[in-house]
Motif scaffolding. Structure first.
Motif, PDB file in Angstrom:
ATOM      1  N   LEU A  38       0.824  -1.212   0.000  1.00 49.63           N
ATOM      2  CA  LEU A  38       0.000   0.000   0.000  1.00 49.63           C
ATOM      3  C   LEU A  38       0.857   1.260   0.000  1.00 49.63           C
ATOM      4  N   PHE A  39       1.960   1.258   0.745  1.00 49.26           N
ATOM      5  CA  PHE A  39       2.838   2.424   0.730  1.00 49.26           C
ATOM      6  C   PHE A  39       3.388   2.668  -0.676  1.00 49.26           C
ATOM      7  N   VAL A  40       3.815   1.606  -1.339  1.00 51.23           N
ATOM      8  CA  VAL A  40       4.345   1.736  -2.695  1.00 51.23           C
ATOM      9  C   VAL A  40       3.261   2.224  -3.653  1.00 51.23           C
ATOM     10  N   PHE A  41       2.104   1.596  -3.596  1.00 50.40           N
ATOM     11  CA  PHE A  41       1.039   1.920  -4.541  1.00 50.40           C
ATOM     12  C   PHE A  41       0.529   3.348  -4.355  1.00 50.40           C
ATOM     13  N   LEU A  42       0.342   3.757  -3.094  1.00 49.98           N
ATOM     14  CA  LEU A  42      -0.235   5.074  -2.830  1.00 49.98           C
ATOM     15  C   LEU A  42       0.777   6.203  -3.015  1.00 49.98           C
ATOM     16  N   ALA A  43       2.065   5.923  -2.814  1.00 49.46           N
ATOM     17  CA  ALA A  43       3.084   6.958  -3.003  1.00 49.46           C
ATOM     18  C   ALA A  43       3.477   7.117  -4.467  1.00 49.46           C
ATOM     19  N   LEU A  44       3.216   6.100  -5.276  1.00 48.21           N
ATOM     20  CA  LEU A  44       3.685   6.082  -6.661  1.00 48.21           C
ATOM     21  C   LEU A  44       3.277   7.311  -7.470  1.00 48.21           C
ATOM     22  N   PRO A  45       1.996   7.740  -7.452  1.00 48.37           N
ATOM     23  CA  PRO A  45       1.626   8.899  -8.286  1.00 48.37           C
ATOM     24  C   PRO A  45       2.420  10.155  -7.959  1.00 48.37           C
ATOM     25  N   SER A  46       2.653  10.426  -6.686  1.00 45.88           N
ATOM     26  CA  SER A  46       3.373  11.640  -6.293  1.00 45.88           C
ATOM     27  C   SER A  46       4.878  11.480  -6.422  1.00 45.88           C
ATOM     28  N   LEU A 134       5.595  11.258   8.859  1.00 42.70           N
ATOM     29  CA  LEU A 134       6.076  12.617   8.635  1.00 42.70           C
ATOM     30  C   LEU A 134       6.070  12.965   7.151  1.00 42.70           C
ATOM     31  N   MET A 135       6.496  12.021   6.309  1.00 39.24           N
ATOM     32  CA  MET A 135       6.507  12.272   4.872  1.00 39.24           C
ATOM     33  C   MET A 135       5.086  12.386   4.311  1.00 39.24           C
ATOM     34  N   ALA A 136       4.159  11.621   4.884  1.00 35.70           N
ATOM     35  CA  ALA A 136       2.766  11.714   4.449  1.00 35.70           C
ATOM     36  C   ALA A 136       2.183  13.088   4.769  1.00 35.70           C
ATOM     37  N   ILE A 137       2.533  13.615   5.948  1.00 32.93           N
ATOM     38  CA  ILE A 137       2.088  14.967   6.314  1.00 32.93           C
ATOM     39  C   ILE A 137       2.656  15.984   5.330  1.00 32.93           C
ATOM     40  N   SER A 138       3.913  15.807   4.948  1.00 35.20           N
ATOM     41  CA  SER A 138       4.521  16.700   3.967  1.00 35.20           C
ATOM     42  C   SER A 138       3.797  16.611   2.622  1.00 35.20           C
ATOM     43  N   MET A 139       3.386  15.396   2.248  1.00 35.16           N
ATOM     44  CA  MET A 139       2.644  15.235   1.000  1.00 35.16           C
ATOM     45  C   MET A 139       1.334  16.006   1.007  1.00 35.16           C
ATOM     46  N   MET A 140       0.725  16.163   2.178  1.00 35.88           N
ATOM     47  CA  MET A 140      -0.563  16.843   2.274  1.00 35.88           C
ATOM     48  C   MET A 140      -0.450  18.359   2.118  1.00 35.88           C
ATOM     49  N   ILE A 141       0.752  18.911   2.303  1.00 36.17           N
ATOM     50  CA  ILE A 141       0.931  20.358   2.251  1.00 36.17           C
ATOM     51  C   ILE A 141       0.797  20.829   0.795  1.00 36.17           C
ATOM     52  N   PRO A 142      -0.138  21.724   0.504  1.00 39.25           N
ATOM     53  CA  PRO A 142      -0.361  22.149  -0.887  1.00 39.25           C
ATOM     54  C   PRO A 142       0.625  23.213  -1.342  1.00 39.25           C
ATOM     55  N   ILE A 143       1.915  22.919  -1.210  1.00 39.99           N
ATOM     56  CA  ILE A 143       2.967  23.846  -1.611  1.00 39.99           C
ATOM     57  C   ILE A 143       3.923  23.097  -2.533  1.00 39.99           C
ATOM     58  N   PRO A 144       4.250  23.643  -3.704  1.00 42.13           N
ATOM     59  CA  PRO A 144       5.177  22.969  -4.614  1.00 42.13           C
ATOM     60  C   PRO A 144       6.504  22.659  -3.937  1.00 42.13           C
ATOM     61  N   GLY A 145       7.009  21.444  -4.165  1.00 45.58           N
ATOM     62  CA  GLY A 145       8.287  21.030  -3.620  1.00 45.58           C
ATOM     63  C   GLY A 145       8.195  20.187  -2.370  1.00 45.58           C
ATOM     64  N   THR A 146       7.011  20.157  -1.737  1.00 44.75           N
ATOM     65  CA  THR A 146       6.871  19.388  -0.496  1.00 44.75           C
ATOM     66  C   THR A 146       6.251  18.016  -0.737  1.00 44.75           C
ATOM     67  N   ASN A 147       6.068  17.630  -1.985  1.00 43.72           N
ATOM     68  CA  ASN A 147       5.371  16.379  -2.283  1.00 43.72           C
ATOM     69  C   ASN A 147       6.274  15.291  -2.851  1.00 43.72           C
ATOM     70  N   THR A 148       7.052  15.627  -3.886  1.00 43.94           N
ATOM     71  CA  THR A 148       7.737  14.601  -4.669  1.00 43.94           C
ATOM     72  C   THR A 148       8.798  13.841  -3.878  1.00 43.94           C
ATOM     73  N   LEU A 149       9.748  14.542  -3.255  1.00 48.83           N
ATOM     74  CA  LEU A 149      10.825  13.852  -2.533  1.00 48.83           C
ATOM     75  C   LEU A 149      10.289  13.069  -1.334  1.00 48.83           C
ATOM     76  N   PRO A 150       9.360  13.623  -0.528  1.00 49.41           N
ATOM     77  CA  PRO A 150       8.773  12.804   0.541  1.00 49.41           C
ATOM     78  C   PRO A 150       8.070  11.563   0.013  1.00 49.41           C
ATOM     79  N   ALA A 151       7.358  11.701  -1.118  1.00 48.19           N
ATOM     80  CA  ALA A 151       6.687  10.540  -1.707  1.00 48.19           C
ATOM     81  C   ALA A 151       7.702   9.506  -2.179  1.00 48.19           C
ATOM     82  N   MET A 152       8.826   9.957  -2.711  1.00 47.75           N
ATOM     83  CA  MET A 152       9.881   9.026  -3.120  1.00 47.75           C
ATOM     84  C   MET A 152      10.428   8.277  -1.906  1.00 47.75           C
TER      85      MET A 152
END
Length: 207
Positions: A38-46, A134-152
């Protein structure tokens, strides 16, 4: 057990599917590997280096809920029925997987069970779950740059859980640390009017 890339390709491209895919059906693919899957599948798009708007916040919420359960020692995840039965357009899932499966295949070439205590022990799962939350919380922040690396970071860490590969999990945790530093730097830059985290640290040391 078949590789994740093989299972995803078979499930979404070779077998006949309805136009709306639900999470409850996808979970059937995971078996005992459910948290990592689930972590892999849900993080994949971001995590992909392609635009995937609209996924980071809702998937980040679900990942955070799963991470808390991992910390608590749950063997099987629990999700609200509304989340489990919410349909996702098959065409969107296929589009993401077309870009994501080649990346999965590259990691699978390196993945094998090793340093398994990192993935299976309670202290290891607490550290992993905390980092992913912590990375999931970062993914929720609607600011460019806070999504991709945490999702990776979530993607790679989850992949380590998937195969009980402690080495890959550690690599994912390093990405999580980098994601935290990047997100903190962006948030501090906004808070302090353009100063990056590095500038703040340098100014502090110069005092």
């Amino acid at each position: 057990m078949a590789r994740l890339s093989v299972e995803l390709h078979r499930y979404f491209f070779e077998e006949e599917r309805s136009e709306g895919v639900i999470l409850a059906d996808i979970i059937l693919l995971a078996g005992e590997r459910i948290f990592g899957f689930l972590f892999v599948f849900l993080a994949l798009p971001s995590a992909l280096p392609v635009p995937a708007p609209g996924y980071s916040t809702p998937f980040g919420i679900v990942i955070c809920i799963l991470a808390v359960q991992l910390i608590a020692g749950a063997q099987r995840p629990w999700m609200p029925k509304r989340v489990m039965n919410h349909p996702i357009a098959l065409s969107k899932v296929q589009g993401i997987l077309k870009a994501g499966i080649p990346w999965l295949e590259k990691i699978e070439l390196l993945s094998r069970p090793r340093l398994t205590y990192i993935c299976k022990s309670l202290p290891g799962r607490v550290v992993i779950g905390s980092a992913i939350a912590l990375m999931a919380i970062s993914m929720m922040i609607p600011i460019p740059g806070t999504n991709t690396l945490p999702a990776m970071g979530i993607f790679v860490t989850g992949f380590g859980l998937l195969d009980d590969d402690g080495a890959i999990t550690l690599a994912g945790l390093v990405l999580c640390v980098m994601g935290f530093i990047l997100s903190a730097s962006i948030l501090m830059a906004l808070w302090f009017g353009g100063s990056s985290l590095l500038d703040i640290i340098q100014n502090w040391r110069a005092q």
